[in-house]
Scaffold this motif. Structure first.
Motif, PDB file in Angstrom:
ATOM      1  N   VAL A   1     -44.537 -47.117 -10.920  1.00 23.25           N
ATOM      2  CA  VAL A   1     -43.684 -48.400 -11.348  1.00 23.25           C
ATOM      3  C   VAL A   1     -44.356 -48.971  -9.459  1.00 23.25           C
ATOM      4  N   GLY A   2     -45.201 -48.833  -9.049  1.00 13.77           N
ATOM      5  CA  GLY A   2     -45.718 -49.761  -8.417  1.00 13.77           C
ATOM      6  C   GLY A   2     -45.714 -49.947  -6.742  1.00 13.77           C
ATOM      7  N   ALA A   3     -46.159 -50.692  -6.356  1.00  7.90           N
ATOM      8  CA  ALA A   3     -45.597 -50.787  -4.453  1.00  7.90           C
ATOM      9  C   ALA A   3     -45.069 -51.860  -4.807  1.00  7.90           C
ATOM     10  N   GLY A   4     -45.757 -53.069  -5.944  1.00  6.12           N
ATOM     11  CA  GLY A   4     -44.278 -54.110  -5.805  1.00  6.12           C
ATOM     12  C   GLY A   4     -42.883 -53.898  -6.079  1.00  6.12           C
ATOM     13  N   PHE A   5     -42.486 -52.421  -6.996  1.00  8.01           N
ATOM     14  CA  PHE A   5     -40.883 -53.124  -7.573  1.00  8.01           C
ATOM     15  C   PHE A   5     -40.213 -52.787  -6.817  1.00  8.01           C
ATOM     16  N   PRO A   6     -40.065 -52.010  -5.729  1.00 10.63           N
ATOM     17  CA  PRO A   6     -38.926 -52.069  -4.549  1.00 10.63           C
ATOM     18  C   PRO A   6     -38.704 -53.948  -3.792  1.00 10.63           C
ATOM     19  N   ALA A   7     -39.844 -54.337  -4.201  1.00 11.52           N
ATOM     20  CA  ALA A   7     -40.005 -55.878  -3.887  1.00 11.52           C
ATOM     21  C   ALA A   7     -38.887 -57.304  -4.526  1.00 11.52           C
ATOM     22  N   LEU A   8     -39.413 -56.525  -6.266  1.00 11.23           N
ATOM     23  CA  LEU A   8     -38.588 -56.654  -7.440  1.00 11.23           C
ATOM     24  C   LEU A   8     -37.238 -56.600  -7.945  1.00 11.23           C
ATOM     25  N   LEU A   9     -36.835 -55.498  -7.817  1.00 12.83           N
ATOM     26  CA  LEU A   9     -35.609 -55.215  -7.080  1.00 12.83           C
ATOM     27  C   LEU A   9     -35.020 -56.180  -6.327  1.00 12.83           C
ATOM     28  N   ALA A  10     -34.719 -56.117  -4.750  1.00 13.14           N
ATOM     29  CA  ALA A  10     -34.422 -56.763  -3.957  1.00 13.14           C
ATOM     30  C   ALA A  10     -34.546 -58.292  -4.004  1.00 13.14           C
ATOM     31  N   GLY A  11     -35.608 -59.032  -4.506  1.00 10.28           N
ATOM     32  CA  GLY A  11     -35.135 -60.137  -4.673  1.00 10.28           C
ATOM     33  C   GLY A  11     -34.235 -60.372  -5.422  1.00 10.28           C
ATOM     34  N   TYR A  12     -34.179 -59.588  -6.524  1.00  7.62           N
ATOM     35  CA  TYR A  12     -32.623 -60.122  -7.530  1.00  7.62           C
ATOM     36  C   TYR A  12     -31.713 -59.554  -7.232  1.00  7.62           C
ATOM     37  N   LEU A  13     -32.064 -59.081  -6.681  1.00  8.98           N
ATOM     38  CA  LEU A  13     -30.553 -58.597  -5.565  1.00  8.98           C
ATOM     39  C   LEU A  13     -30.555 -59.794  -5.247  1.00  8.98           C
ATOM     40  N   VAL A  14     -31.180 -60.295  -4.064  1.00  6.61           N
ATOM     41  CA  VAL A  14     -30.900 -61.400  -2.737  1.00  6.61           C
ATOM     42  C   VAL A  14     -30.733 -62.433  -3.574  1.00  6.61           C
ATOM     43  N   MET A  15     -31.157 -63.011  -5.071  1.00  4.32           N
ATOM     44  CA  MET A  15     -30.813 -63.862  -6.218  1.00  4.32           C
ATOM     45  C   MET A  15     -29.224 -63.897  -6.794  1.00  4.32           C
ATOM     46  N   LEU A  16     -28.937 -62.230  -7.326  1.00  3.95           N
ATOM     47  CA  LEU A  16     -27.851 -62.477  -7.529  1.00  3.95           C
ATOM     48  C   LEU A  16     -26.758 -62.862  -6.254  1.00  3.95           C
ATOM     49  N   PHE A  17     -26.914 -61.903  -5.065  1.00  5.11           N
ATOM     50  CA  PHE A  17     -25.726 -62.118  -4.382  1.00  5.11           C
ATOM     51  C   PHE A  17     -25.777 -63.996  -3.411  1.00  5.11           C
ATOM     52  N   GLY A  18     -26.995 -64.698  -3.526  1.00  6.37           N
ATOM     53  CA  GLY A  18     -27.307 -65.994  -3.332  1.00  6.37           C
ATOM     54  C   GLY A  18     -26.364 -66.846  -4.134  1.00  6.37           C
ATOM     55  N   VAL A  19     -26.498 -66.462  -5.580  1.00  4.67           N
ATOM     56  CA  VAL A  19     -25.669 -67.290  -6.084  1.00  4.67           C
ATOM     57  C   VAL A  19     -23.580 -67.123  -6.430  1.00  4.67           C
ATOM     58  N   SER A  20     -23.761 -66.058  -6.149  1.00  7.81           N
ATOM     59  CA  SER A  20     -22.449 -65.873  -6.073  1.00  7.81           C
ATOM     60  C   SER A  20     -21.618 -66.484  -5.109  1.00  7.81           C
ATOM     61  N   LEU A  21     -22.420 -66.742  -3.730  1.00  6.20           N
ATOM     62  CA  LEU A  21     -22.391 -67.223  -2.382  1.00  6.20           C
ATOM     63  C   LEU A  21     -22.351 -68.937  -2.188  1.00  6.20           C
ATOM     64  N   ALA A  22     -22.864 -69.459  -3.940  1.00  7.87           N
ATOM     65  CA  ALA A  22     -22.855 -70.497  -3.984  1.00  7.87           C
ATOM     66  C   ALA A  22     -21.688 -71.275  -4.649  1.00  7.87           C
TER      67      ALA A  22
END
Length: 295
Positions: A96-117
């Motif tokens: 999956v490569g080096a950027g995989f955890p950051a990709l997953l974290a970014g999508y999670l942050v966006m999803l929770f940010g949308v819910s908060l807003a």
């Protein structure tokens, strides 16, 4: 403070500069560094919105306010859909490569940010969405630079959506504060419940295997939940055909991404969008001719 005031257009600064400076001094009197930074950021944001013509009194600002809730809903649905594809990558067994955890974290942050807003914490949520989008861009750049060969197709495609995602996040951040949607959930317990539901959704997307055509649920369920959170007031602001189209076309665009909607569903969505825009246009014209019709 003088530097912040210079961000405003000259005419606006001459008329309201003293008032803004006084309000800033009162808000930061005896406050610590974090409060001063927060107030300064608010002043700078307001100044830039005024310079760009995005104030609450102008048409661009009102249009941003009308589009912002729908922009967030699209971002949340897109993040959930791509998290589903990442689940496939995790369980496929390949590198999956080096950027995989950051990709997953970014999508999670966006999803929770949308819910908060959408739950009423607009400022924190929209900035979280923007931060998540920036993290996605950085992770995708890293992934394409050093990633594994087998996943190149999967991780190059998100770059096609991150530009639009970033633009939609900026729409939410730039929404004039006095035109932001009124909080529909006013208690901490309610906001916590929304975040808990988001956590359940994220967990389901990452752990529950779906087969075609049920993979569409990863896009449809977050859209339905987001629109429910946005509520009727969000739809009430779409008073012109261009506003309807600008709010709806991102759903079509992101629905066409891998793992989102079937072609038939996309066609139905596009037809419904065009019909809705036509109906809004007709009602607006009738209302212009007769103030007693259409409101």
């Amino acid at each position: 403070m003088t530097t912040l005031l210079r961000l405003y257009p000259a005419a606006y600064r001459r008329e309201f500069g003293d008032e803004i400076a006084y309000a800033y001094r009162e808000a930061t009197r005896g406050a610590g560094a974090p409060a001063r930074v927060r107030e300064g950021a608010d002043v700078a944001g307001h100044a830039l919105r005024m310079r760009l013509g995005l104030g609450s009194t102008g048409r661009p600002g009102r249009l941003l306010a009308a589009l912002a809730p729908f922009a967030l809903v699209v971002i949340g649905a897109s993040a959930a859909g791509w998290m589903g594809l990442l689940r496939y990558a995790m369980f496929a067994g390949g590198p999956v490569g080096a950027g995989f955890p950051a990709l997953l974290a970014g999508y999670l942050v966006m999803l929770f940010g949308v819910s908060l807003a959408l739950a009423g914490r607009w400022s924190v949520g929209s900035w979280a969405v923007l931060a998540g989008a920036a993290l996605e861009i950085a992770a995708s750049v890293v992934r394409m630079g050093v990633g594994g060969i087998g996943m190149q197709a999967l991780f190059s495609t998100p770059m096609l959506i991150l530009g639009p995602v970033l633009a939609l996040a900026l729409v939410a951040v730039a929404c004039p504060p006095d035109l932001r949607p009124a909080p529909r959930i006013r208690t901490r317990a309610g906001a916590a419940a929304v975040l808990a539901w988001t956590l359940v959704l994220a967990g389901a997307v990452l752990t529950v295997p779906l087969v075609y055509p049920f993979t569409q649920l990863r896009f449809v369920v977050p859209v339905a939940a987001g629109l429910l959170l946005a509520g009727r007031p969000a739809f009430a602001r779409l008073r012109t055909a261009p506003a309807v189209l600008l709010a709806g076309l991102p759903f079509v665009y992101f629905g066409a991404m891998p793992g989102s909607l079937l072609p038939l569903a996309l066609a139905v969505l596009l037809v419904l969008l065009l019909v809705t825009a036509a109906v809004v246009s007709v009602r607006r014209r009738r209302g212009a001719r007769d103030p007693l019709v259409g409101g």
